[in-house]
Every structure is written in structure tokens, then in C-alpha cells.
Design a protein around this motif. Structure first.
Motif, PDB file in Angstrom:
ATOM      1  N   ALA A 182      31.452   4.985 -51.434  1.00 26.58           N
ATOM      2  CA  ALA A 182      32.199   5.258 -50.201  1.00 26.58           C
ATOM      3  C   ALA A 182      32.020   4.111 -49.218  1.00 26.58           C
ATOM      4  O   ALA A 182      32.978   3.689 -48.550  1.00 26.58           O
ATOM      5  N   LYS A 183      30.809   3.570 -49.136  1.00 28.14           N
ATOM      6  CA  LYS A 183      30.549   2.457 -48.230  1.00 28.14           C
ATOM      7  C   LYS A 183      31.288   1.203 -48.682  1.00 28.14           C
ATOM      8  O   LYS A 183      31.808   0.442 -47.862  1.00 28.14           O
ATOM      9  N   THR A 184      31.352   0.985 -50.003  1.00 25.23           N
ATOM     10  CA  THR A 184      32.048  -0.183 -50.540  1.00 25.23           C
ATOM     11  C   THR A 184      33.526  -0.162 -50.182  1.00 25.23           C
ATOM     12  O   THR A 184      34.138  -1.199 -49.920  1.00 25.23           O
ATOM     13  N   GLN A 185      34.120   1.046 -50.116  1.00 24.88           N
ATOM     14  CA  GLN A 185      35.542   1.184 -49.826  1.00 24.88           C
ATOM     15  C   GLN A 185      35.821   1.394 -48.333  1.00 24.88           C
ATOM     16  O   GLN A 185      36.938   1.732 -47.944  1.00 24.88           O
ATOM     17  N   ASN A 186      34.796   1.199 -47.507  1.00 26.08           N
ATOM     18  CA  ASN A 186      34.931   1.351 -46.051  1.00 26.08           C
ATOM     19  C   ASN A 186      35.430   2.733 -45.652  1.00 26.08           C
ATOM     20  O   ASN A 186      36.204   2.883 -44.700  1.00 26.08           O
ATOM     21  N   LEU A 187      35.003   3.746 -46.380  1.00 27.07           N
ATOM     22  CA  LEU A 187      35.397   5.116 -46.059  1.00 27.07           C
ATOM     23  C   LEU A 187      34.429   5.712 -45.041  1.00 27.07           C
ATOM     24  O   LEU A 187      33.294   5.260 -44.901  1.00 27.07           O
ATOM     25  N   SER A 188      34.891   6.731 -44.366  1.00 29.01           N
ATOM     26  CA  SER A 188      34.035   7.423 -43.411  1.00 29.01           C
ATOM     27  C   SER A 188      32.891   8.088 -44.153  1.00 29.01           C
ATOM     28  O   SER A 188      33.088   8.692 -45.208  1.00 29.01           O
ATOM     29  N   LEU A 189      31.684   7.988 -43.609  1.00 26.53           N
ATOM     30  CA  LEU A 189      30.534   8.612 -44.248  1.00 26.53           C
ATOM     31  C   LEU A 189      30.326  10.042 -43.757  1.00 26.53           C
ATOM     32  O   LEU A 189      29.223  10.568 -43.797  1.00 26.53           O
ATOM     33  N   ASN A 190      31.408  10.655 -43.324  1.00 27.53           N
ATOM     34  CA  ASN A 190      31.374  12.064 -42.925  1.00 27.53           C
ATOM     35  C   ASN A 190      31.391  12.921 -44.192  1.00 27.53           C
ATOM     36  O   ASN A 190      32.325  12.845 -44.991  1.00 27.53           O
ATOM     37  N   PRO A 191      30.370  13.761 -44.416  1.00 27.68           N
ATOM     38  CA  PRO A 191      30.313  14.573 -45.638  1.00 27.68           C
ATOM     39  C   PRO A 191      31.561  15.410 -45.876  1.00 27.68           C
ATOM     40  O   PRO A 191      31.958  15.636 -47.021  1.00 27.68           O
ATOM     41  N   VAL A 192      32.196  15.878 -44.814  1.00 30.00           N
ATOM     42  CA  VAL A 192      33.389  16.722 -44.958  1.00 30.00           C
ATOM     43  C   VAL A 192      34.533  15.938 -45.592  1.00 30.00           C
ATOM     44  O   VAL A 192      35.328  16.480 -46.364  1.00 30.00           O
ATOM     45  N   LYS A 193      34.615  14.639 -45.282  1.00 29.28           N
ATOM     46  CA  LYS A 193      35.740  13.830 -45.743  1.00 29.28           C
ATOM     47  C   LYS A 193      35.553  13.247 -47.137  1.00 29.28           C
ATOM     48  O   LYS A 193      36.529  12.871 -47.781  1.00 29.28           O
ATOM     49  N   ILE A 194      34.322  13.132 -47.597  1.00 20.22           N
ATOM     50  CA  ILE A 194      34.100  12.523 -48.911  1.00 20.22           C
ATOM     51  C   ILE A 194      33.548  13.519 -49.935  1.00 20.22           C
ATOM     52  O   ILE A 194      33.142  13.127 -51.020  1.00 20.22           O
ATOM     53  N   ARG A 200      30.054  18.522 -53.579  1.00 25.11           N
ATOM     54  CA  ARG A 200      29.460  17.254 -53.995  1.00 25.11           C
ATOM     55  C   ARG A 200      30.446  16.117 -53.721  1.00 25.11           C
ATOM     56  O   ARG A 200      31.611  16.355 -53.409  1.00 25.11           O
ATOM     57  N   LEU A 201      29.979  14.881 -53.846  1.00 24.62           N
ATOM     58  CA  LEU A 201      30.859  13.735 -53.619  1.00 24.62           C
ATOM     59  C   LEU A 201      32.069  13.792 -54.542  1.00 24.62           C
ATOM     60  O   LEU A 201      31.945  14.131 -55.724  1.00 24.62           O
ATOM     61  N   MET A 202      33.239  13.449 -54.028  1.00 23.91           N
ATOM     62  CA  MET A 202      34.472  13.516 -54.808  1.00 23.91           C
ATOM     63  C   MET A 202      34.437  12.555 -55.998  1.00 23.91           C
ATOM     64  O   MET A 202      34.035  11.399 -55.857  1.00 23.91           O
ATOM     65  N   CYS A 203      34.875  13.037 -57.139  1.00 25.05           N
ATOM     66  CA  CYS A 203      34.877  12.216 -58.353  1.00 25.05           C
ATOM     67  C   CYS A 203      35.783  10.991 -58.208  1.00 25.05           C
ATOM     68  O   CYS A 203      35.524   9.945 -58.796  1.00 25.05           O
ATOM     69  N   CYS A 204      36.843  11.113 -57.403  1.00 17.90           N
ATOM     70  CA  CYS A 204      37.808  10.029 -57.290  1.00 17.90           C
ATOM     71  C   CYS A 204      37.253   8.816 -56.540  1.00 17.90           C
ATOM     72  O   CYS A 204      37.896   7.770 -56.494  1.00 17.90           O
ATOM     73  N   LEU A 205      36.059   8.933 -55.956  1.00 20.52           N
ATOM     74  CA  LEU A 205      35.460   7.780 -55.283  1.00 20.52           C
ATOM     75  C   LEU A 205      35.197   6.635 -56.265  1.00 20.52           C
ATOM     76  O   LEU A 205      35.180   5.471 -55.876  1.00 20.52           O
ATOM     77  N   GLN A 206      35.007   6.980 -57.542  1.00 21.14           N
ATOM     78  CA  GLN A 206      34.682   5.929 -58.497  1.00 21.14           C
ATOM     79  C   GLN A 206      35.912   5.329 -59.190  1.00 21.14           C
ATOM     80  O   GLN A 206      35.786   4.355 -59.932  1.00 21.14           O
TER      81      GLN A 206
END
Length: 304
Positions: A182-194, A200-206
Motif C-alpha cells: 500500500a505504501k509503495t502505491q502511495n495509497l492511504s494507510l487508513n485500515p478502512v480503505k485498504i 484483512r488487507l485487500m488481495c488486489c494490493l498485490q
């Protein structure tokens, strides 16, 4: 190389290899195969193909037969009985006051065993529950505890993108997902959004992580100092996909003794990758420290 067919027993379930024997099989065919649990009803997910011997889990078992009308009818009957089994098991769970959530029920094809899948926060003593269920169904009973990701995969649902859950629709296995993605993609580190509906963390992050990792090479972070043709500047924004950054020139260095902060120009400079040179991480160090603090907080919330 060994000739095999891929067989799947559940929607988006794991694919297992079997020897096609002398059967002319194609994708979508229903087959009966022998597994560790006995005879099972499966669907061919990939037609005959050659794979490396090292990719095969031995011993490689053969397809017993192509499913006939009787086999298909039995499989459909087992599916219909699941609802009643779920209701009976739920009643027994409430009777014994067990802190567990029943997720799914599965009959083996030969009706020798019935498997109940459940989730729970910790260990559950279900010995008395098994005795009650065995007296009702008159067959072997297995209770299997699963995780929240497996629960989402079994039940399905709709993600924040508006489409069906990837794990339920097509993903065979779960892949490791980390906050670093999430940090690599400059996404918000808000648990609700990721986080997915499983918590758990969304599978699509990878999915795009490899691309972002490659594009980030040589790109500065916000607060880093760079050298451009106009002079020394501080990065105010970094666009990874366009490979461009925005920065402001340093007009006056910070005077730490007198407490004067660093003075930056009001003009914004747009610079493409290759037109600047990194000097140091500057204020980016403070950002890194803040990210580390957020990461530790997220780990506590999203721990598996």
C-alpha cells in the motif's frame, strides 16, 4: 513431462492434477476421481496438458470415470441436503453455547462423511457437539476451523470496487499481502480503505505491486532534496505513474541556532525523471518515521 488434467472441486477452489487415463476430457466435463477423502465429484478446469514431473504431487491418481447421470443426480442431492444440515448444526451449537460461527457444510460424494466449516476467535471444545451431530446424521463428522479469508472465499460477496470478491470468483490460492504494498502505491494507510470485507488487507494490493516497485526506482519521496538545473529543491509531490515530480526551490537554509525554518520558493517546478539528481532524504526521514508508526498501528489492527 507428464500428461495431466486439472480438476477443481469447488468454485474458484484449488486445482488438482489427475491422470486422464484413456478418457477424452475437455474443460467443463464432470468427472469422478479418487482422493484422500474417497471418491469425489469434480469439474475439469483445464484439459489434458503436459507438465513437469516436479510440479506433480505423487502418487498421481487416475480419473475413475466421466460422471454419468446417476453421479450428477447424487451430487445435486448432496447440495440440496446442505441447507438442512446447516440448520441442524446451528441449533446444536446454540444448545451447547459454543462461541463459533458456522460457515458452510459439505457432504463427501460417497456420503461417508459430512464436513462442517466454522470460524472462532480461539480453540473450541466441540466434542459433545460432534456426538450430537453423529447421532443425527449417522455418518462420520468432521468440524474444521477456518480463517476469515477462507470464510469470505466460501461465502462470496461484493468488494468496494462493485464486483464479486476475487477470492470467490477466480482466485485459486491466497497470495501474501503486506502494508508495504500500500505504501509503495502511495495509497492511504487508513485500515478502512485498504481492507477487504474479511477485515484483512485487500488481495488486489498485490496485483500492480511489481509495476509500482519498478516505477519507483530512482523516484524521490515527498520531502527529499534534489538538484535540478535551477538549483537545490525539495520534492512536494511525486507522481509514480507519470514519472514526474513537483518541487520548490530552497531560497534560504534553515537557521537552527536562531530557530528560523527553511524558506522555499512559492513557484512550483515540474520535473520529469532523469532531469534531477537525488541529494539526500531531507524531510523525507520524518515522513518515514511517521509511516513506521502508522505501520505498527496497522499491524495491530490487521494482524492475521
Amino acid at each position: 513431462m507428464i500428461n495431466v488434467v486439472g480438476v477443481r472441486f469447488k468454485t474458484a477452489g484449488k486445482v488438482y492434477f489427475f491422470d486422464p487415463a484413456d478418457f477424452d476430457l475437455k474443460e467443463g466435463d464432470s468427472v469422478i476421481v479418487e482422493t484422500a477423502r474417497g471418491m469425489e465429484f469434480g469439474t475439469v478446469s483445464s484439459g489434458p496438458k503436459d507438465v513437469n514431473e516436479k510440479d506433480i504431487v505423487k502418487p498421481l491418481k487416475k480419473v475413475v470415470r466421466i460422471a454419468n447421470e446417476k453421479d450428477i443426480a447424487r451430487n445435486e442431492e448432496n447440495e440440496k441436503k446442505r441447507g438442512e444440515a446447516m440448520m441442524i448444526c446451528q441449533q446444536k451449537i446454540e444448545k451447547h453455547g459454543l462461541e463459533m460461527k458456522l460457515v458452510d457444510v459439505e457432504y463427501t460424494f460417497d456420503n461417508n462423511k459430512i464436513i462442517f466449516y466454522f470460524t472462532a476467535d480461539g480453540r473450541v471444545d466441540f466434542r459433545e457437539l460432534v456426538k450430537d451431530l453423529a447421532s443425527v446424521f449417522r455418518m462420520r463428522i468432521e468440524l474444521r476451523q477456518i480463517g476469515v479469508r477462507d470464510e469470505a472465499k466460501m461465502l462470496g460477496g461484493v468488494g468496494c470496487c462493485g464486483r464479486g470478491l476475487c477470492c470467490h470468483e477466480w482466485m485459486n490460492d491466497f497470495h501474501p499481502v503486506s502494508i508495504k504494498m500500500a505504501k509503495t502505491q502511495n495509497l492511504s494507510l487508513n485500515p478502512v480503505k485498504i481492507s477487504g470485507i474479511c477485515g484483512r488487507l485487500m488481495c488486489c494490493l498485490q496485483y500492480e505491486n511489481d509495476v509500482y516497485t519498478e516505477l519507483r526506482k530512482g523516484m524521490p519521496n515527498m520531502g527529499d532534496r534534489i538538484k535540478i538545473k535551477e538549483g537545490i529543491a525539495v520534492v512536494t509531490e511525486s507522481n509514480i505513474l507519470e514519472q514526474k515530480i513537483k518541487c520548490r526551490l530552497v531560497e534560504e537554509e534553515a537557521d537552527k541556532e536562531n530557530g528560523y525554518p527553511e524558506k522555499l520558493s512559492t513557484e512550483i517546478y515540474n520535473v520529469e525523471k532523469g532531469e534531477f539528481k537525488k541529494i539526500d532524504k531531507g524531510r523525507g526521514r520524518n515522513k518515514k518515521k511517521k509511516d513506521e508508526e502508522i505501520t505498527e498501528e496497522l499491524k495491530a489492527i490487521l494482524k492475521d
